[in-house]
Motif scaffolding. Structure first.
Motif, short mmCIF file in Angstrom:
data_model
loop_
_atom_site.label_atom_id
_atom_site.label_comp_id
_atom_site.label_asym_id
_atom_site.label_seq_id
_atom_site.Cartn_x
_atom_site.Cartn_y
_atom_site.Cartn_z
N PRO A 28 0.80 -1.23 0.00
CA PRO A 28 0.00 0.00 0.00
C PRO A 28 0.82 1.28 0.00
CG PRO A 28 -0.94 -1.61 1.51
CD PRO A 28 0.37 -2.16 1.07
N ASP A 29 1.93 1.31 0.73
CA ASP A 29 2.73 2.53 0.78
C ASP A 29 3.35 2.85 -0.58
OD1 ASP A 29 4.39 0.28 1.02
OD2 ASP A 29 5.95 1.41 2.04
N LEU A 30 3.69 1.80 -1.34
CA LEU A 30 4.24 2.03 -2.67
C LEU A 30 3.13 2.41 -3.65
CD1 LEU A 30 6.98 -0.04 -4.41
CD2 LEU A 30 4.95 0.63 -5.66
N GLU A 31 1.98 1.77 -3.52
CA GLU A 31 0.89 2.06 -4.44
C GLU A 31 0.47 3.53 -4.35
OE1 GLU A 31 -3.59 0.38 -5.04
OE2 GLU A 31 -1.93 -1.04 -5.26
N ALA A 32 0.59 4.12 -3.17
CA ALA A 32 0.23 5.53 -3.00
C ALA A 32 1.13 6.46 -3.78
CB ALA A 32 0.25 5.89 -1.52
N THR A 70 6.09 -4.32 -11.08
CA THR A 70 6.34 -2.91 -10.81
C THR A 70 7.10 -2.73 -9.50
OG1 THR A 70 4.49 -2.08 -12.11
CG2 THR A 70 5.19 -0.71 -10.28
N VAL A 71 6.86 -3.61 -8.53
CA VAL A 71 7.59 -3.55 -7.26
C VAL A 71 9.05 -3.89 -7.51
CG1 VAL A 71 7.76 -4.47 -4.92
CG2 VAL A 71 5.51 -4.18 -5.99
N ILE A 72 9.28 -5.05 -8.08
CA ILE A 72 10.62 -5.45 -8.51
C ILE A 72 10.47 -6.59 -9.51
CG2 ILE A 72 11.02 -7.16 -6.68
CD1 ILE A 72 13.99 -5.97 -6.63
N ASP A 73 11.29 -6.55 -10.53
CA ASP A 73 11.22 -7.54 -11.59
C ASP A 73 12.28 -8.60 -11.33
OD1 ASP A 73 11.26 -9.03 -13.93
OD2 ASP A 73 10.85 -7.29 -15.21
N VAL A 74 11.86 -9.78 -10.91
CA VAL A 74 12.80 -10.84 -10.56
C VAL A 74 13.44 -11.48 -11.78
CG1 VAL A 74 11.68 -11.32 -8.36
CG2 VAL A 74 10.98 -12.59 -10.39
N ASN A 75 13.06 -11.01 -12.98
CA ASN A 75 13.67 -11.52 -14.22
C ASN A 75 14.58 -10.49 -14.87
OD1 ASN A 75 14.00 -13.64 -16.13
ND2 ASN A 75 12.55 -12.66 -17.53
N ARG A 76 15.13 -9.59 -14.08
CA ARG A 76 16.07 -8.60 -14.58
C ARG A 76 17.41 -8.74 -13.86
NH1 ARG A 76 12.91 -8.75 -17.88
NH2 ARG A 76 11.74 -7.09 -18.92
N ASP A 77 18.47 -8.36 -14.54
CA ASP A 77 19.81 -8.40 -13.97
C ASP A 77 19.85 -7.46 -12.77
OD1 ASP A 77 22.54 -8.10 -13.38
OD2 ASP A 77 23.12 -8.38 -15.48
N PRO A 78 20.18 -7.96 -11.58
CA PRO A 78 20.19 -7.08 -10.40
C PRO A 78 21.24 -5.98 -10.46
CG PRO A 78 21.12 -9.23 -9.87
CD PRO A 78 20.51 -9.34 -11.24
N SER A 79 22.21 -6.10 -11.36
CA SER A 79 23.20 -5.04 -11.52
C SER A 79 22.61 -3.82 -12.23
CB SER A 79 24.40 -5.55 -12.31
OG SER A 79 24.09 -5.69 -13.69
N GLY A 80 21.45 -4.02 -12.87
CA GLY A 80 20.85 -2.94 -13.64
C GLY A 80 21.22 -2.97 -15.10
N ALA A 81 22.08 -3.88 -15.52
CA ALA A 81 22.48 -3.97 -16.92
C ALA A 81 21.29 -4.38 -17.78
CB ALA A 81 23.61 -4.97 -17.09
N SER A 82 21.17 -3.79 -18.96
CA SER A 82 20.06 -4.09 -19.85
C SER A 82 20.23 -5.48 -20.46
CB SER A 82 19.98 -3.05 -20.97
OG SER A 82 18.98 -3.42 -21.91
N LEU A 83 19.13 -6.21 -20.55
CA LEU A 83 19.15 -7.51 -21.22
C LEU A 83 19.18 -7.37 -22.73
CD1 LEU A 83 16.46 -9.38 -19.08
CD2 LEU A 83 18.94 -9.63 -18.92
#
Length: 275
Positions: A28-32, A70-83
């Motif tokens: 809820p705090d993020l949705e706001a 939207t909270v966090i994408d568990v299928n993305r590189d945690p370093s932030g590098a683009s796939l």
């Protein structure tokens, strides 16, 4: 938001089905802080838990998160590098939709500390569960298939041109699994007569690329489905018409095909006497 966000259903077959993007829960705090709760859920892989609810009957282990990408994408590189360098995509904690619409109200985007906290709370436990199940099954069978299940709208002009094939197989250019597994999955898809591509626009996300180590007995394949195979797709999406309901009659044919795909994965990883 429910505290029971990580779902693991254990099976004994040499197959793990990962469903990382079907979740819709948002704290809820993020949705706001979001521009629109509907936009925040717009790009979910809608109804995949229903589409694949037969997987357990085949002995598969299913790992999925109820948390929205939207909270966090568990299928993305945690370093932030683009796939997909040079192509439009979304990041570890997305700030825009597939169509480029802002997800957050101005100035409310997550900072580095918020991203780190979400990673600890959601990303790391998902991957600990996934790794644990792969290790458990590989210890029994010698090898295991990781099947990463996804779906997307048939048309998303910012991401790809034209209409997406029904079946989009990703193997990271052949690096994530043995050629024999790719061929078996392709054959099951081709038997439907519906369009299929391998390593096209979607070559496999971070899950496929991170865990696919054929030489170590872990074969990973991503399946990106065009969601027209199981739901209606309006020509223009609005809060009033999207998502459309799960459509069991339409889904029946696709479910039958996907059952053959998963059976092929189990047969590939099983000893000959049990294939």
């Amino acid at each position: 938001m429910s505290g029971d966000w990580l779902h693991v259903r254990r099976g004994d077959a040499p197959l793990v089905v990962s469903i990382p993007h079907a979740g819709t829960e948002i704290p809820p705090d993020l949705e706001a802080r979001l521009a629109s709760p509907w936009l925040a859920r717009k790009d979910a892989d809608w109804w995949l838990e229903q589409l694949y609810d037969f997987a357990g009957d085949l002995g598969a282990t299913v790992v999925r998160t109820a948390v929205s990408r939207t909270v966090i994408d568990v299928n993305r590189d945690p370093s932030g590098a683009s796939l997909y360098p040079g192509q439009a995509t979304t990041g570890l904690c997305p700030t825009e939709t597939f169509d480029g619409e802002p997800l957050y109200r101005p100035g409310q985007e997550p900072d580095a500390a918020a991203i780190a906290a979400r990673r600890t709370q959601f990303f790391d436990p998902y991957h600990e569960a996934l790794r644990g199940e792969l290790d458990r099954l590989r210890a029994v069978h010698g090898q295991v298939v990781l099947y990463d299940a996804h779906s997307i709208r048939s048309r998303a002009p910012r991401l790809f041109d034209g209409e997406l094939p029904q079946f989009n197989i990703g193997t990271n250019g052949g690096a994530a699994c043995a050629p024999a597994l790719t061929a078996a999955v392709e054959a099951a898809c081709d038997a439907t007569g519906l369009p299929r591509v391998t390593d096209g626009r979607f070559k496999g996300g971070w899950i496929t690329r991170r865990y696919g180590r054929p030489e170590q007995g872990v074969h990973a394949v991503q399946m990106e489905l065009a969601c027209r195979g199981y739901i209606d797709e309006p020509p223009a999406l609005t809060p009033e018409n999207w998502p459309t309901p799960y459509h069991p009659p339409r889904a029946a044919f696709l479910r039958s095909a996907l059952a053959e795909v998963l059976k092929a994965c189990v047969a590939f990883a099983s000893p000959p006497s049990r294939a």
